[in-house]
Design a protein around this motif. Structure first.
Motif, mmCIF file in Angstrom:
data_model
loop_
_atom_site.group_PDB
_atom_site.id
_atom_site.type_symbol
_atom_site.label_atom_id
_atom_site.label_comp_id
_atom_site.label_asym_id
_atom_site.label_seq_id
_atom_site.Cartn_x
_atom_site.Cartn_y
_atom_site.Cartn_z
ATOM 1 N N ILE A 60 -11.704 -5.496 1.821
ATOM 2 C CA ILE A 60 -10.923 -6.379 0.956
ATOM 3 C C ILE A 60 -11.693 -7.667 0.678
ATOM 4 C CG2 ILE A 60 -8.840 -7.810 0.834
ATOM 5 C CD1 ILE A 60 -7.365 -5.497 2.220
ATOM 6 N N MET A 103 -5.693 -4.284 -4.811
ATOM 7 C CA MET A 103 -6.244 -3.986 -3.483
ATOM 8 C C MET A 103 -5.710 -4.967 -2.442
ATOM 9 S SD MET A 103 -10.163 -3.356 -2.510
ATOM 10 C CE MET A 103 -10.638 -2.658 -0.951
ATOM 11 N N ASN A 104 -5.653 -6.243 -2.803
ATOM 12 C CA ASN A 104 -5.185 -7.250 -1.861
ATOM 13 C C ASN A 104 -3.702 -7.092 -1.551
ATOM 14 O OD1 ASN A 104 -5.475 -9.622 -0.254
ATOM 15 N ND2 ASN A 104 -4.463 -10.754 -1.868
ATOM 16 N N SER A 107 -3.206 -2.654 -0.354
ATOM 17 C CA SER A 107 -4.064 -1.913 0.576
ATOM 18 C C SER A 107 -3.610 -2.120 2.018
ATOM 19 C CB SER A 107 -5.511 -2.364 0.441
ATOM 20 O OG SER A 107 -6.322 -1.702 1.389
ATOM 21 N N GLN A 108 -3.694 -1.056 2.795
ATOM 22 C CA GLN A 108 -3.345 -1.116 4.231
ATOM 23 C C GLN A 108 -4.594 -1.151 5.095
ATOM 24 O OE1 GLN A 108 -0.109 -1.436 5.270
ATOM 25 N NE2 GLN A 108 0.297 -1.593 3.076
ATOM 26 N N MET A 109 -5.729 -1.582 4.530
ATOM 27 C CA MET A 109 -6.991 -1.618 5.290
ATOM 28 C C MET A 109 -6.835 -2.478 6.524
ATOM 29 S SD MET A 109 -9.875 -1.844 2.355
ATOM 30 C CE MET A 109 -11.241 -1.280 3.339
#
Length: 109
Positions: A60, A103-104, A107-109
């Motif tokens: 991210i 993405m920010n 996302s579940q990164m």
């Protein structure tokens, strides 16, 4: 909840935009003042990016750094160097910004 990593990331992006935008003015690093600015900006940039990655997942942080750096340098080049992005460039920058936001936010990164 506030994440200080995004302040570090903002500093990194801002200094990356500054450094990249001033490279043209260094005249191949023969012009001392812009050369020192470029080198200093990149040192700050990578220091702050390293700090940001301590709080934000690498994927991210790097995608936001790249994306907003591209858009920021394009905007600054329009001001400093009178460059004018065409329709495909504007469309692409919209996709970059959209991708960074999505993405920010999701996302579940």
């Amino acid at each position: 909840m506030f994440n200080i990593g995004f302040l570090w990331l903002a500093l990194s992006i801002g200094s990356e935009i500054t450094g990249t935008s001033m490279i043209k003015k260094t005249n191949g690093f023969r012009n001392p003042a812009p050369s020192v600015l470029v080198i200093s900006a990149y040192c700050i940039c990578y220091f702050a990016l390293t700090k940001a990655m301590g709080y934000i997942p690498v994927g991210i942080a790097y995608s936001l750094w790249c994306g907003f750096g591209i858009v920021g340098v394009t905007i600054v080049s329009m001001i400093l160097y009178k460059q004018k992005p065409d329709l495909p460039a504007i469309f692409s920058m919209g996709l970059i910004i959209s991708g960074g936001i999505i993405m920010n936010m999701f996302s579940q990164m």
